[in-house]
Design an enzyme around this catalytic site. Structure first.
Site, mmCIF file in Angstrom:
data_model
loop_
_atom_site.group_PDB
_atom_site.id
_atom_site.type_symbol
_atom_site.label_atom_id
_atom_site.label_comp_id
_atom_site.label_asym_id
_atom_site.label_seq_id
_atom_site.Cartn_x
_atom_site.Cartn_y
_atom_site.Cartn_z
ATOM 1 N N SER A 191 5.309 -0.792 2.455
ATOM 2 C CA SER A 191 6.120 -0.684 1.237
ATOM 3 C C SER A 191 7.004 0.551 1.278
ATOM 4 C CB SER A 191 5.159 -0.590 0.046
ATOM 5 O OG SER A 191 5.843 -0.141 -1.080
ATOM 6 N N TYR B 67 -3.029 2.573 -4.372
ATOM 7 C CA TYR B 67 -2.391 1.422 -3.740
ATOM 8 C C TYR B 67 -1.410 1.896 -2.659
ATOM 9 C CZ TYR B 67 1.292 -1.882 -2.845
ATOM 10 O OH TYR B 67 2.222 -2.646 -2.191
ATOM 11 N N LYS C 60 -1.282 1.649 1.802
ATOM 12 C CA LYS C 60 -0.183 1.262 2.695
ATOM 13 C C LYS C 60 0.078 2.360 3.730
ATOM 14 C CE LYS C 60 0.508 -2.726 0.966
ATOM 15 N NZ LYS C 60 0.064 -3.892 1.736
#
Ligand code: UDP
Length: 350
Positions: free
Chosen positions: A127, A152, A156
């Site tokens: 991301s 979150y 990544k």
């Protein structure tokens, strides 16, 4: 020659399901692996209608080692696209352990099973959140990676690091991480799309639900940013363009098959920034509707502006986004209307 089988973990999710379509159209044989924790079985019916056949699906958790091993062995998987992960930023702040456990367990198990079975090619969904608030725009892959704001985002970043380290250690894997900007839209058929559960966090599902009358108005989170119209700027990419980037990345790994180990990262965006107000106006224009909205306070954690320099993907993967913001919003609206049709009047949520 038989179509190469590609395992799509999280293949019933938003980006996963569109990537299944892109893979099939490019001559691959996609196999879905999904635990349906954040997706619905109806997606498989949408895929069947688009493709004209049933996509093989294994209902399993990616972190379930024996189920994953058996599925990959049985289906003779040649490559993997890994989407299966929790993705709600706010939830990850409240439940960090659940996010780290789920997202990292799935990735670690997948890589171990790939090594055991001698499957070499992997595409990892990363991301643009890894860039945080960028100092320079557009952001290239060489831009600094900033400490993640949410668990979150950190899964990544850590995921990318794990993969890079495995390749550095000379393990026989060829891996591409794709750093997605803001995926929006739906397949133009209106048969698959995003299925936000509860109140949507993301801008475009919120807009389409407002236009459908499920929400009274869109609240724009702040109009006092240092941007031309004061609202935040993002790089919104049509989910089918994003799906096709995965096919381009797989093809690139096939061309690199002489290399035993390989790791690289690519930005996947349009290269164009659009403000929240630009998106609202484009939606009104594309769908012939007037959208009620108001200006609210800033949302904590939002960066003012981020958009991609996608030159590397164009030069090395031969991929570029070609669908417009208008197309993406018209497709998102077609999908929302179909959802309304399917579910009758969905219960209004406050
Ligand atoms: N946004 C907004 N109202 C909403 C949802 C989002 O104004 O109800 C704005 C948000 O502040 C950001 C942009 O829309 O500037 C995109 O937000 P989204 O959550 O879709 O993606 P993000 O870039 O935050 O991952």
């Amino acid at each position: 020659m038989e179509a190469p089988t590609i395992l799509v973990t999280g293949g019933a999710g938003f980006i996963g399901s569109h990537t299944v379509v892109a893979l099939a159209e490019a001559g691959y044989r996609p196999v879905v692996l999904d635990n349906f924790s954040n997706s619905q079985q109806d997606v498989l019916e949408g895929l069947r209608q688009i493709l004209g056949y049933e996509v093989p699906c294994c209902v399993a958790d990616c972190a379930h080692r024996s189920a994953l091993f058996e599925a990959m062995e049985r289906e003779q998987v040649r490559g993997v696209i890994h989407f299966a992960a929790f993705k709600a930023v706010g939830e990850s702040v409240r439940e960090p352990l659940r996010y780290y456990r789920n997202n990292l367990d799935a990735l670690l198990t997948l890589v171990e099973v790939m090594l055991e079975l001698g499957v070499h090619d992997l595409i990892f969904s990363s991301s643009c959140t890894v860039y945080g608030e960028p100092q320079q725009l557009p952001v290239t892959e060489a831009s600094p990676i900033l400490p993640a704001i949410s668990p979150y985002g950190n899964t990544k970043q850590v995921g990318e690091e794990i993969l890079r380290d495995v390749v550095r250690a000379g393990k026989p894997l060829r891996i591409i991480s794709l750093r997605y900007f803001n995926p929006i839209g739906a397949h133009p058929s209106g048969l698959i799309g995003e299925l936000p559960i509860g109140v949507p966090n993301n801008l475009v599902p919120y807009i389409t639900q407002t236009a459908a009358g499920l929400r009274p108005e869109l609240v724009i989170f702040g109009d006092d940013y240092a941007t031309p119209d004061g609202t935040c700027i993002r790089d919104y990419i049509h989910v089918m363009d994003l799906a096709e980037a995965h096919v381009a990345a797989l093809r690139s790994l096939e061309r690199l098959s002489a290399l035993a180990s390989y790791y690289d990262v690519f930005n996947i965006g349009t290269g164009q920034g659009a403000s929240v107000l630009d998106v609202v106006r484009a939606f009104e224009d594309a769908c012939g509707l007037s959208l009620p909205y108001c200006i609210g306070p800033r949302r904590p954690g939002d960066v003012a502006a981020v958009y991609a320099d996608a030159t590397k993907a164009r030069e090395q993967l031969g991929w570029t986004a070609h669908r417009t913001l208008h197309q993406a919003l018209a497709d998102a609206w077609r999908w929302e209307q179909r959802l309304q049709h399917l579910t009758g009047s969905r219960a209004k949520c406050q």
